[in-house]
Design a protein around this motif. Structure first.
Motif, short mmCIF file in Angstrom:
data_model
loop_
_atom_site.label_atom_id
_atom_site.label_comp_id
_atom_site.label_asym_id
_atom_site.label_seq_id
_atom_site.Cartn_x
_atom_site.Cartn_y
_atom_site.Cartn_z
N GLY A 1 51.71 49.09 42.83
CA GLY A 1 50.25 49.21 42.85
C GLY A 1 49.59 47.88 42.57
O GLY A 1 48.62 47.49 43.24
N PHE A 2 50.12 47.17 41.58
CA PHE A 2 49.60 45.83 41.29
C PHE A 2 49.86 44.89 42.46
O PHE A 2 49.02 44.05 42.81
N GLY A 3 51.03 45.06 43.09
CA GLY A 3 51.38 44.20 44.22
C GLY A 3 50.42 44.34 45.39
O GLY A 3 50.12 43.37 46.09
N VAL A 4 49.92 45.57 45.62
CA VAL A 4 48.97 45.80 46.71
C VAL A 4 47.68 45.02 46.46
O VAL A 4 47.16 44.35 47.36
N GLU A 5 47.16 45.10 45.23
CA GLU A 5 45.95 44.35 44.89
C GLU A 5 46.21 42.85 44.94
O GLU A 5 45.37 42.08 45.41
N PHE A 6 47.37 42.44 44.46
CA PHE A 6 47.75 41.03 44.46
C PHE A 6 47.82 40.51 45.89
O PHE A 6 47.37 39.39 46.19
N ALA A 7 48.36 41.33 46.81
CA ALA A 7 48.51 40.91 48.20
C ALA A 7 47.16 40.66 48.86
O ALA A 7 47.01 39.72 49.65
N GLU A 8 46.18 41.48 48.55
CA GLU A 8 44.84 41.30 49.13
C GLU A 8 44.26 39.95 48.73
O GLU A 8 43.69 39.23 49.55
N ARG A 9 44.41 39.59 47.45
CA ARG A 9 43.89 38.31 46.98
C ARG A 9 44.68 37.14 47.57
O ARG A 9 44.10 36.10 47.92
N VAL A 10 45.99 37.31 47.66
CA VAL A 10 46.83 36.24 48.20
C VAL A 10 46.45 35.95 49.65
O VAL A 10 46.36 34.78 50.06
N ARG A 11 46.19 36.97 50.44
CA ARG A 11 45.81 36.76 51.84
C ARG A 11 44.48 36.02 51.94
O ARG A 11 44.30 35.18 52.82
N GLU A 12 43.56 36.33 51.05
CA GLU A 12 42.29 35.62 51.03
C GLU A 12 42.51 34.15 50.70
O GLU A 12 41.91 33.26 51.31
N ILE A 13 43.38 33.88 49.73
CA ILE A 13 43.66 32.50 49.33
C ILE A 13 44.31 31.74 50.47
O ILE A 13 43.91 30.62 50.81
N LEU A 14 45.33 32.32 51.09
CA LEU A 14 46.04 31.64 52.17
C LEU A 14 45.14 31.43 53.38
O LEU A 14 45.24 30.39 54.05
N ARG A 15 44.27 32.39 53.64
CA ARG A 15 43.33 32.23 54.74
C ARG A 15 42.39 31.05 54.47
O ARG A 15 42.10 30.25 55.36
N SER B 1 55.45 34.68 36.57
CA SER B 1 54.16 34.03 36.34
C SER B 1 53.03 35.06 36.29
O SER B 1 52.08 34.92 35.50
N ALA B 2 53.13 36.08 37.12
CA ALA B 2 52.10 37.13 37.15
C ALA B 2 52.19 38.06 35.95
O ALA B 2 51.21 38.71 35.58
N GLY B 3 53.39 38.14 35.36
CA GLY B 3 53.57 39.00 34.20
C GLY B 3 53.73 40.46 34.53
O GLY B 3 53.61 41.33 33.67
N ALA B 4 54.01 40.77 35.81
CA ALA B 4 54.19 42.16 36.24
C ALA B 4 54.98 42.18 37.54
O ALA B 4 54.99 41.20 38.30
N ALA B 5 55.64 43.30 37.78
CA ALA B 5 56.42 43.44 39.02
C ALA B 5 55.49 43.57 40.22
O ALA B 5 54.49 44.30 40.19
N LEU B 6 55.82 42.87 41.28
CA LEU B 6 55.05 42.93 42.52
C LEU B 6 55.69 43.84 43.55
O LEU B 6 55.02 44.34 44.45
N PHE B 7 57.00 44.03 43.44
CA PHE B 7 57.75 44.82 44.42
C PHE B 7 58.63 45.85 43.73
O PHE B 7 59.14 45.63 42.63
N GLU B 8 58.80 46.98 44.41
CA GLU B 8 59.82 47.96 44.06
C GLU B 8 61.00 47.71 44.98
O GLU B 8 60.85 47.76 46.20
#
Length: 308
Positions: free
Chosen positions: A62-76, A45-52
């Motif tokens: 690198g994309f996963g790190v940025e993605f994780a920051e946004r995900v934590r904000e959403i879940l919070r 769905s994201a169109g890019a790998a989140l994990f190695e």
């Protein structure tokens, strides 16, 4: 992004935090293949790998790190919406994720959880034991609702609620029971056993003894208070422990326990939670359940601690 679900985001956050599919699956209460399927769907769905992925570990890209920051904000934010709904109810129910530091958990949790269950029977309490920095990080990320720690933690985003103060006591080999209690200014001359770095109690003990912090101290460190007390019993040195730990940790070790003369070394125990939580009033009520248990030393502690 289409077909994105909260379930996928929660699975992603746990995997990002643990770096291990097996551990993440256990925490999420699903099978490892089921977790893997959801993560792959999220990446599609994201169109890019989140994990190695390697045979030993999982790392964020690198994309996963940025993605994780946004995900934590959403879940919070989602969790705070849930808290807001719970606030509208008369009582307190549902999941409560409670963090506790290791120098409190074994000694205070049994009585505290009994009181908590009596006061809020519809509450599903989930306990996480870890050192203060990890608990504070998980609070900030929304992984915990509140934490029972030693104060202060000095995080601007967290509210601190002191509950009680507790003295630290000196633990020496049993053979020293009749000797005068050493002055605090001389403790640096003894083999002082400490918890490993990361434990706030270590820092408090060093501060009381006026000893600079820093790296390992020639192997005189332990991972738990129990280990430290057993090391004292074996004649390896002396240590400090919180008074609440005395009845549990000294019953099977040949040690003696005493209070210091003059000003007592103290630690302040309390709860912390996010300032943005709408459940702050309820959290204060939960924290207040600690006070009756800890306002005075336990009978067992009084029986072994001479007033010197």
């Amino acid at each position: 992004m289409k077909n994105l679900s909260l379930k996928q985001l929660r699975y992603f956050e746990v995997l990002a935090r643990t770096g291990h599919f097996g551990q993440a699956a256990e925490i999420c209460a699903v099978t490892q293949p089921a977790l893997s399927v959801q993560i792959k769907a999220l990446e599609a769905s994201a169109g890019a790998a989140l994990f190695e992925r390697t045979t030993r570990e999982v790392r964020l890209t690198g994309f996963g790190v940025e993605f994780a920051e946004r995900v934590r904000e959403i879940l919070r934010s989602v969790d705070e919406l849930s808290d807001l709904a719970r606030k509208a109810q008369e009582g307190l129910s549902g999941r409560l994720r409670l963090g506790v530091i290791p120098t409190i958990a074994p000694y205070l949790l049994p009585r505290f959880l009994t009181r908590l269950n009596g006061a809020f029977p519809d509450l599903d309490v989930q306990v996480r034991e870890s050192i203060t920095p990890r608990l504070i990080a998980e609070l900030g990320e929304g992984g915990l609702d509140l934490a029972l720690v030693a104060l202060p933690v000095s995080e601007r985003s967290l509210e601190e609620y002191p509950v009680f103060e507790e003295p630290m006591v000196l633990v020496r080999p049993e053979a020293e029971a009749d000797e005068p209690v050493p002055d605090v200014t001389t403790l640096h001359m003894r083999r002082l056993l400490l918890l490993e770095e990361g434990h706030c109690f270590r820092d408090q003990a060093l501060a009381f003894c006026n000893i600079p912090g820093g790296g390992p101290r020639d192997g005189l460190e332990g991972t738990s208070l129990s280990t430290l007390v057993q090391m004292v019993g074996a004649g390896m040195g002396i240590t400090l422990i919180p008074e609440m730990a005395v009845p549990v940790e000294t019953r099977s070790a040949p040690v003696s326990v005493a209070r210091f003369r003059g000003p007592q070394p103290m630690r302040q125990v309390g709860m912390v939670w996010r300032k943005t939580s709408p459940l702050a009033k309820r959290f204060r009520a939960i924290a207040d359940l600690l006070a009756p248990d800890a306002s005075e030393p336990s009978e067992a502690a009084q029986s072994v601690l001479p007033l010197t």
